[in-house]
Design an enzyme around this catalytic site. Structure first.
Site, mmCIF file in Angstrom:
data_model
loop_
_atom_site.group_PDB
_atom_site.id
_atom_site.type_symbol
_atom_site.label_atom_id
_atom_site.label_comp_id
_atom_site.label_asym_id
_atom_site.label_seq_id
_atom_site.Cartn_x
_atom_site.Cartn_y
_atom_site.Cartn_z
ATOM 1 N N THR A 18 0.864 -1.226 0.142
ATOM 2 C CA THR A 18 0.058 0.098 -0.060
ATOM 3 C C THR A 18 0.810 1.015 -0.050
ATOM 4 O O THR A 18 0.761 2.240 -0.781
ATOM 5 C CB THR A 18 -0.775 0.035 1.224
ATOM 6 N N TYR A 71 -12.942 -4.317 -2.692
ATOM 7 C CA TYR A 71 -13.855 -3.941 -3.662
ATOM 8 C C TYR A 71 -14.896 -4.840 -3.922
ATOM 9 O O TYR A 71 -16.210 -4.622 -3.637
ATOM 10 C CB TYR A 71 -13.336 -3.215 -4.806
ATOM 11 N N TYR A 82 -2.358 -10.709 3.926
ATOM 12 C CA TYR A 82 -2.343 -9.272 4.409
ATOM 13 C C TYR A 82 -3.907 -8.760 4.707
ATOM 14 O O TYR A 82 -4.911 -8.933 3.869
ATOM 15 C CB TYR A 82 -1.790 -8.369 3.246
ATOM 16 N N ARG A 109 -9.237 -0.695 4.608
ATOM 17 C CA ARG A 109 -9.065 -0.587 3.207
ATOM 18 C C ARG A 109 -9.676 -1.516 2.435
ATOM 19 O O ARG A 109 -10.389 -0.877 1.317
ATOM 20 C CB ARG A 109 -7.456 -0.524 3.008
ATOM 21 N N LYS A 157 0.330 -10.521 7.836
ATOM 22 C CA LYS A 157 0.386 -9.006 7.943
ATOM 23 C C LYS A 157 -0.745 -8.602 8.558
ATOM 24 O O LYS A 157 -1.993 -8.398 7.801
ATOM 25 C CB LYS A 157 1.015 -8.246 7.073
ATOM 26 N N ILE A 201 5.749 -5.028 9.646
ATOM 27 C CA ILE A 201 5.882 -4.460 8.073
ATOM 28 C C ILE A 201 5.611 -3.058 8.302
ATOM 29 O O ILE A 201 4.276 -2.643 8.719
ATOM 30 C CB ILE A 201 5.069 -5.289 6.908
#
Length: 291
Positions: free
Chosen positions: A43, A106, A132, A137, A160, A202
């Site tokens: 990202t 999405y 992840y 998000r 993550k 991370i």
């Protein structure tokens, strides 16, 4: 397989294109400062604005320049399962240590769709995979039960976790086992994450203060929690400042304060950080003695 401070690398752009020379210099600095791995095209690296070809080139340059000095966890995520597979195969061919694959965003799949996405990738590419999970998000959450099922796939080795819920560390340890590598994706709450069994972070902040982030991780690994708490308190204002505007605007501004060849340029729809954000970053960096 992975531990310590691992920066989620920002990607330098110059005139709208990938600035390979600055990126190579930045990688050298990160390794010399004690970072234990590198994550290109996450990202923070603005992977969402890259073409498939450019994305794969950034990953390949990172792997080539790291040259085995530290592991490279290549960002390979997409909301299109086939595109994610293409990224994974390209990263594997380039020599990546593992792939970082975000939950499909999405599309908003259900839990079975999330499982099917990652299982499909694992069946067709044996590159080790770090899940992840960043529901703030993606909207999609890799829930604990689904993560437990995914952990049974041999090539899915860790996560993550940017869920923002520290209690998930324990829940995931119980569901996935103690060998499942849990890396924090939230700098501001990493101390609690590490105390509950995390292996590393991370990190966004490691783009700017890699040595301090590495020292913090070393203190956690050795169980020196007093030192870790002191470093967490010192780093906390920077953790906050780097998110006073849309990321990675503030982090690119901060990197540029240290490395003038690394431009502050971001790609639309991201925009440069506000004056207030820049002031907050300056203050935090001054407090740490970085500038």
């Amino acid at each position: 397989m992975f531990s310590g401070s691992i920066p989620a690398l920002a990607t330098p752009f110059r005139g709208g294109t990938f600035d390979e020379e600055s990126f190579r210099t930045f990688i050298d600095w990160q390794i010399s400062e004690g970072s234990r791995g590198l994550v290109p095209c996450g990202t923070t690296g603005e992977s969402a604005t890259m073409s498939i070809e450019e994305h794969n080139r950034v990953v390949a340059v990172c792997i080539e320049h790291a040259d085995g000095r530290v592991p490279v966890i290549a960002g390979c995520g997409s909301n299109d399962t086939i595109a994610a597979l293409e990224h994974m195969k390209s990263a594997q061919a380039a020599g990546a240590t593992a792939a970082l694959v975000v939950a499909p965003y999405y599309n908003k799949p259900n839990a079975q769709g999330v499982y099917a996405h990652f299982a499909y990738l694992a069946e067709r590419c044996d590159l080790p995979m770090v899940l992840y999970n960043v529901p703030s998000r993606t909207i999609t959450d890799i829930d604990v039960e689904t993560m437990g099922r995914l952990s049974e796939i041999p090539s899915i080795i860790g996560v993550k976790d940017a869920s923002g819920n520290v209690a998930r560390v324990t829940a995931q340890r119980l569901a996935c086992g103690t060998d499942f590598v849990q890396l924090s994706g939230n700098d501001d709450m990493v101390l609690g994450f590490m105390a509950m069994g995390g292996a590393g972070c991370i990190s966004v902040t490691a783009n700017v203060a890699p040595r301090l982030c590495a020292e913090f991780q070393a203190a956690c690994a050795s169980g020196d929690w007093d030192v870790a708490l002191e470093l967490q308190d010192r780093l906390f204002p920077l953790h906050v400042a780097l998110f006073t505007d849309a990321s990675p605007g503030p982090v690119k501004y901060a990197i540029n304060r240290l490395h003038k060849d690394f431009t502050t340029e971001v790609r639309l729809p991201m925009t440069p950080p506000s004056a207030a954000s820049r002031a907050a970053v300056d203050k935090a960096m001054e407090q740490l003695g970085l500038i």
